[in-house]
Each structure stands twice: as structure tokens, then as C-alpha cells.
Design a protein around this motif. Sequence first.
Motif, PDB file in Angstrom:
ATOM      1  N   LYS A 174       0.822  -1.210   0.000  1.00 38.55           N
ATOM      2  CA  LYS A 174       0.000   0.000   0.000  1.00 38.55           C
ATOM      3  C   LYS A 174       0.856   1.259   0.000  1.00 38.55           C
ATOM      4  O   LYS A 174       0.472   2.281  -0.547  1.00 38.55           O
ATOM      5  CB  LYS A 174      -0.937  -0.006   1.209  1.00 38.55           C
ATOM      6  N   LYS A 175       2.009   1.184   0.613  1.00 38.76           N
ATOM      7  CA  LYS A 175       2.892   2.353   0.687  1.00 38.76           C
ATOM      8  C   LYS A 175       3.481   2.733  -0.673  1.00 38.76           C
ATOM      9  O   LYS A 175       3.888   3.856  -0.878  1.00 38.76           O
ATOM     10  CB  LYS A 175       4.042   2.096   1.665  1.00 38.76           C
ATOM     11  N   ALA A 176       3.530   1.772  -1.594  1.00 39.01           N
ATOM     12  CA  ALA A 176       4.111   2.048  -2.911  1.00 39.01           C
ATOM     13  C   ALA A 176       3.331   3.140  -3.625  1.00 39.01           C
ATOM     14  O   ALA A 176       3.919   4.015  -4.268  1.00 39.01           O
ATOM     15  CB  ALA A 176       4.134   0.789  -3.750  1.00 39.01           C
ATOM     16  N   ASN A 183       5.436  -9.549   3.569  1.00 41.60           N
ATOM     17  CA  ASN A 183       5.552  -8.109   3.751  1.00 41.60           C
ATOM     18  C   ASN A 183       6.353  -7.550   2.571  1.00 41.60           C
ATOM     19  O   ASN A 183       7.506  -7.894   2.380  1.00 41.60           O
ATOM     20  CB  ASN A 183       6.263  -7.800   5.072  1.00 41.60           C
ATOM     21  N   LEU A 184       5.701  -6.676   1.789  1.00 39.56           N
ATOM     22  CA  LEU A 184       6.325  -6.106   0.590  1.00 39.56           C
ATOM     23  C   LEU A 184       6.853  -4.695   0.802  1.00 39.56           C
ATOM     24  O   LEU A 184       7.374  -4.097  -0.135  1.00 39.56           O
ATOM     25  CB  LEU A 184       5.297  -6.071  -0.546  1.00 39.56           C
ATOM     26  N   ARG A 185       6.690  -4.132   1.967  1.00 38.82           N
ATOM     27  CA  ARG A 185       6.922  -2.702   2.181  1.00 38.82           C
ATOM     28  C   ARG A 185       8.287  -2.205   1.720  1.00 38.82           C
ATOM     29  O   ARG A 185       8.384  -1.203   1.036  1.00 38.82           O
ATOM     30  CB  ARG A 185       6.717  -2.356   3.652  1.00 38.82           C
ATOM     31  N   ASP A 186       9.366  -2.899   2.068  1.00 37.10           N
ATOM     32  CA  ASP A 186      10.711  -2.416   1.723  1.00 37.10           C
ATOM     33  C   ASP A 186      11.273  -3.106   0.483  1.00 37.10           C
ATOM     34  O   ASP A 186      12.452  -2.970   0.176  1.00 37.10           O
ATOM     35  CB  ASP A 186      11.676  -2.651   2.893  1.00 37.10           C
ATOM     36  N   GLY A 187      10.438  -3.846  -0.231  1.00 38.69           N
ATOM     37  CA  GLY A 187      10.915  -4.642  -1.350  1.00 38.69           C
ATOM     38  C   GLY A 187      11.245  -3.824  -2.593  1.00 38.69           C
ATOM     39  O   GLY A 187      10.706  -2.744  -2.815  1.00 38.69           O
ATOM     40  N   TYR A 188      12.146  -4.378  -3.388  1.00 37.77           N
ATOM     41  CA  TYR A 188      12.488  -3.799  -4.684  1.00 37.77           C
ATOM     42  C   TYR A 188      13.063  -4.910  -5.553  1.00 37.77           C
ATOM     43  O   TYR A 188      13.460  -5.959  -5.059  1.00 37.77           O
ATOM     44  CB  TYR A 188      13.499  -2.652  -4.550  1.00 37.77           C
ATOM     45  N   ALA A 189      13.058  -4.685  -6.857  1.00 35.89           N
ATOM     46  CA  ALA A 189      13.629  -5.658  -7.787  1.00 35.89           C
ATOM     47  C   ALA A 189      14.792  -5.013  -8.521  1.00 35.89           C
ATOM     48  O   ALA A 189      14.805  -3.800  -8.741  1.00 35.89           O
ATOM     49  CB  ALA A 189      12.567  -6.127  -8.780  1.00 35.89           C
ATOM     50  N   LEU A 224      12.071  -0.450  -9.702  1.00 36.16           N
ATOM     51  CA  LEU A 224      11.150  -1.561  -9.902  1.00 36.16           C
ATOM     52  C   LEU A 224      10.672  -2.006  -8.525  1.00 36.16           C
ATOM     53  O   LEU A 224      11.443  -2.525  -7.725  1.00 36.16           O
ATOM     54  CB  LEU A 224      11.894  -2.690 -10.624  1.00 36.16           C
ATOM     55  N   ILE A 225       9.386  -1.781  -8.246  1.00 36.20           N
ATOM     56  CA  ILE A 225       8.820  -1.983  -6.915  1.00 36.20           C
ATOM     57  C   ILE A 225       7.741  -3.069  -6.983  1.00 36.20           C
ATOM     58  O   ILE A 225       6.885  -3.025  -7.862  1.00 36.20           O
ATOM     59  CB  ILE A 225       8.174  -0.666  -6.405  1.00 36.20           C
ATOM     60  N   PRO A 226       7.739  -4.042  -6.030  1.00 36.44           N
ATOM     61  CA  PRO A 226       6.645  -5.015  -6.005  1.00 36.44           C
ATOM     62  C   PRO A 226       5.372  -4.365  -5.468  1.00 36.44           C
ATOM     63  O   PRO A 226       5.381  -3.723  -4.418  1.00 36.44           O
ATOM     64  CB  PRO A 226       7.155  -6.108  -5.065  1.00 36.44           C
ATOM     65  N   LEU A 227       4.267  -4.513  -6.201  1.00 34.51           N
ATOM     66  CA  LEU A 227       2.995  -3.921  -5.802  1.00 34.51           C
ATOM     67  C   LEU A 227       2.095  -4.926  -5.098  1.00 34.51           C
ATOM     68  O   LEU A 227       1.426  -4.584  -4.120  1.00 34.51           O
ATOM     69  CB  LEU A 227       2.280  -3.342  -7.025  1.00 34.51           C
TER      70      LEU A 227
END
Length: 153
Positions: free
Chosen positions: A10-12, A42-48, A103-106
Motif C-alpha cells: 500500500k505504501k508504494a 511483507n512487501l513494504r521495503d521490497g524492490y527488484a 522496480l517496486i513489487p505492488l
Amino acid sequence: MQGKVVGRNKKAYHNYIIDSKIEAGMVLSGPEVKSLRAGKVNLRDGYARVNERGEVMLHNVHISLYTFATHNPNEPIRPRKLLLHKREIKKLIGKLQEKGLALIPLSIYFVSNGKAKVELGLARGKRQYDKRATLKKKQGEREVERAMRRNQN
């Protein structure tokens, strides 16, 4: 096409302007899939990121340990390989060369055949004043909706 959503970032949408979206498969182990089905992600701090071998890797996504796993426990935060076609990866590399794109996981979801997919967004970071303007716009829309509901009653 999305199926059962197990995790959203949601933060993305608050921190980034999403230019385009891409669907990718993920290489996971058995206990990780079970954990995902339970919604423990938890996807909050994720990136690709695209590594030097031309593979897209998902970093900082926390998939909790599956408590009933008897063997092969995985690290909750480990780089996970994403499955994309070569032409998609080349297109991504070209777009990621631009300044300020990430590139951000949504979201992570399961499709009808039981495979886990991740929706990635090609995102540009928002400035503080952009975030404030978005919040003001949303508040205004909510107030208009409330007023319209009051007038209908």
C-alpha cells in the motif's frame, strides 16, 4: 489477470508514481508457497533489480517461515529470482537506465493454476509536496462523496 491476492504494498502508491505494471513469476520453495497461501508476506521495503547475469531478482521481501515445515527452512528475507522473458528484461533494463526509476513489487497473488505471481511497478519517487497534493485531492473527493450521500438521504 489477478487471482487471490495474498499481499499488497500500500505504501508504494503513496511513495511512488507508478508508470507501468509488469507481471512476473517467482522461484519459491515449498514452505515459502505455504507461507504465502497463509498471507504471511511483507512487501513494504521490497524492490527488484537486474543483476549482472541478466536475471531479475526480488530483494527485501519478507516471507515468514512456515511453522509446520519439517525440513529446508528458508531465510525470510533472501533474494528471489523472478521469471520474465528475455525481451521483457531487455525492455526493463532500458527503462531502468533512466534517472529516478525503480522496480517496486505492488502485490503478490496466486493465479488459477496455483502459481504465485508478483506484480511489479516501474515507479518514480514522489516528492513531499506531491504526497501532500495527493492526500488533499483524496480528502476533497471523500468530502464530495459524503456530501452527495447526505443529500440523497
